[in-house]
Enzyme design. Structure first.
Site, PDB file in Angstrom:
ATOM      1  N   ASP A   2       0.815  -1.208   0.000  1.00  0.00           N
ATOM      2  CA  ASP A   2       0.000   0.000   0.000  1.00  0.00           C
ATOM      3  C   ASP A   2       0.853   1.264   0.000  1.00  0.00           C
ATOM      4  O   ASP A   2       0.465   2.286  -0.579  1.00  0.00           O
ATOM      5  CB  ASP A   2      -0.947  -0.003   1.204  1.00  0.00           C
ATOM      6  CG  ASP A   2      -2.118  -0.972   1.011  1.00  0.00           C
ATOM      7  OD1 ASP A   2      -2.325  -1.423  -0.120  1.00  0.00           O
ATOM      8  OD2 ASP A   2      -2.810  -1.263   2.003  1.00  0.00           O
ATOM      9  N   ASP A  58      -4.767  10.077   3.892  1.00  0.00           N
ATOM     10  CA  ASP A  58      -5.089  10.951   5.016  1.00  0.00           C
ATOM     11  C   ASP A  58      -4.083  12.066   5.209  1.00  0.00           C
ATOM     12  O   ASP A  58      -2.971  12.044   4.674  1.00  0.00           O
ATOM     13  CB  ASP A  58      -5.204  10.137   6.319  1.00  0.00           C
ATOM     14  CG  ASP A  58      -4.028   9.200   6.544  1.00  0.00           C
ATOM     15  OD1 ASP A  58      -2.892   9.590   6.234  1.00  0.00           O
ATOM     16  OD2 ASP A  58      -4.244   8.066   7.017  1.00  0.00           O
ATOM     17  N   ARG A  71       2.773  14.403  25.435  1.00  0.00           N
ATOM     18  CA  ARG A  71       1.907  15.426  25.996  1.00  0.00           C
ATOM     19  C   ARG A  71       0.846  15.783  24.964  1.00  0.00           C
ATOM     20  O   ARG A  71       1.155  15.942  23.781  1.00  0.00           O
ATOM     21  CB  ARG A  71       2.701  16.693  26.336  1.00  0.00           C
ATOM     22  CG  ARG A  71       3.817  16.487  27.335  1.00  0.00           C
ATOM     23  CD  ARG A  71       4.659  17.745  27.432  1.00  0.00           C
ATOM     24  NE  ARG A  71       5.834  17.540  28.299  1.00  0.00           N
ATOM     25  CZ  ARG A  71       6.901  18.328  28.266  1.00  0.00           C
ATOM     26  NH1 ARG A  71       6.939  19.352  27.425  1.00  0.00           N
ATOM     27  NH2 ARG A  71       7.920  18.091  29.078  1.00  0.00           N
ATOM     28  N   ASP A  95      -3.913  13.676  21.183  1.00  0.00           N
ATOM     29  CA  ASP A  95      -2.586  13.483  20.588  1.00  0.00           C
ATOM     30  C   ASP A  95      -2.536  14.039  19.174  1.00  0.00           C
ATOM     31  O   ASP A  95      -1.457  14.288  18.641  1.00  0.00           O
ATOM     32  CB  ASP A  95      -2.217  11.994  20.558  1.00  0.00           C
ATOM     33  CG  ASP A  95      -1.704  11.499  21.905  1.00  0.00           C
ATOM     34  OD1 ASP A  95      -1.611  12.317  22.840  1.00  0.00           O
ATOM     35  OD2 ASP A  95      -1.405  10.293  22.014  1.00  0.00           O
TER      36      ASP A  95
END
Length: 280
Positions: free
Chosen positions: A62, A138, A148, A167
Site C-alpha cells: 500500500d 489521510d 503530551r 494526541d
C-alpha cells in the site's frame, strides 16, 4: 503504441524480479514499457516517464501504491496494483496472477471498470510560509516526540466547530478509513463514498468523536503544541515538523486516483471482512 509505466521498489528483490520478467514480455507485444524505481521519485511531482502513459502497473504494498497514486494523479494515469505488501487494501492482483490477469487490463475488456477515489489537498501555513500536499489516504497533525497532549482548534466551512485536546487529528478519505483512522476507532467507509472523516487521536474527553463531513467541506485546523513542536503528515510519507500555532487547510482535491478493477464494487465487503479477521 501504448505506453505502460511499471513502478517497483528496487530495494525489494521480488518486485524487481517480476518487473524484469514483464518488461521483455510486454515489449514483445508492442508496448512501450517505462520502468520507475519509486526509491528515486519525488513526493508529488510526476516523473516525465509517466506523462503519456496509458496505464501504470504498480508492484508493491500500500505504501508504494500511495506514492504512485500521487505521481499518477496530475497526468491522470490509471493504476493496476499488484500486491507485494502485508495488507493490500488497495491492490487488485496477487503476484502469481500477473501474467494471467494483466491482459484484461491492457485490453480494457468489458470486465474492467474504473474505481475513482477522491484525494485530499492540504495547505500547511507556518512561519510566514505555505506548502501544499496531495494525499490519497489521510492528512494528520499530531504532537511531537513528548507524550503530551496538544490543543487543536477546528473550523468547518469557516464555522468554529470545537477545540480538541488530544494526541492529534486525522482527516481521511474513504480510502484512508481502513488505515490510521481505523486504528484509532474511526468509521469504515465504502471506497466510493466521497466524504471526509475527521477523527481525533486519543482525545482527552469521550465527547470528542469522529465526524463524517460532506465532500465539499473545507476544514481548517490550528495546533497549539506548547513547549514542543508538532508533526504534520500526508499519507504517512510526506512528513514535516510544525510549529506552535501552525494552521492546516484541507479540502477535497480536483485530482482523483483511478484504479482499474475487475472484481465488483461489492467485493469491498468481502475483502474488509477477510482482512480484519486475518483470513487473507
Amino acid at each position: 503504441m501504448k505506453a505502460i509505466a511499471i513502478f517497483f521498489q528496487g530495494r525489494k528483490q521480488d518486485t524487481s524480479e517480476v518487473a524484469n520478467q514483464l518488461i521483455p514480455a510486454l515489449e514483445q507485444q508492442g508496448y512501450d514499457v517505462r520502468t520507475i524505481d519509486s526509491r528515486y521519485e519525488g513526493e508529488v511531482t510526476p516523473d516525465p516517464l509517466i506523462m503519456g502513459c496509458d496505464l501504470a502497473l504498480v508492484l508493491g504494498g500500500d505504501g508504494t501504491i500511495l506514492h504512485a497514486a500521487r505521481l499518477c494523479a496530475y497526468p491522470d494515469v490509471p493504476i493496476v496494483a499488484v500486491n507485494f505488501g502485508r495488507i493490500g487494501f488497495l491492490t487488485e492482483i496477487d503476484p502469481a496472477e500477473v501474467h494471467k490477469e494483466l491482459p484484461h487490463y491492457l485490453k480494457r475488456d468489458e470486465s474492467v471498470w474504473v474505481d475513482k477515489r477522491i484525494m485530499l489537498e492540504a495547505t500547511l501555513d507556518q512561519d510566514g510560509k505555505q506548502e501544499q500536499f496531495l494525499a490519497l489516504n489521510d492528512v494528520v497533525i499530531a504532537r511531537g516526540k513528548w507524550p503530551r497532549m496538544v490543543q487543536i482548534s477546528i473550523w468547518i466551512d469557516d464555522h468554529f466547530y470545537n477545540t480538541t485536546h488530544a494526541d492529534g487529528i486525522i482527516l481521511s478519505t474513504a480510502t484512508g478509513s481502513t488505515a490510521y483512522s481505523m486504528s484509532v476507532g474511526g468509521p469504515l467507509l465504502h471506497p466510493q463514498v466521497q466524504s471526509i472523516v475527521l477523527t481525533p487521536i486519543a482525545p482527552h474527553f469521550a465527547s470528542d468523536r469522529s465526524l463524517i463531513l460532506p465532500p465539499d467541506a473545507h476544514i481548517r485546523l490550528q495546533i497549539f503544541t506548547g513547549s514542543q513542536n508538532g508533526v504534520f503528515s500526508a499519507d504517512g510519507q510526506m512528513n514535516r515538523e510544525i510549529l506552535n500555532g501552525a494552521t492546516i487547510n484541507v479540502k477535497k482535491s480536483q485530482c482523483v486516483t483511478r484504479f482499474l478493477r475487475r472484481r465488483p464494487p461489492t467485493y469491498f465487503y468481502q475483502r474488509i471482512n477477510a482482512k480484519l479477521k486475518g483470513e487473507e
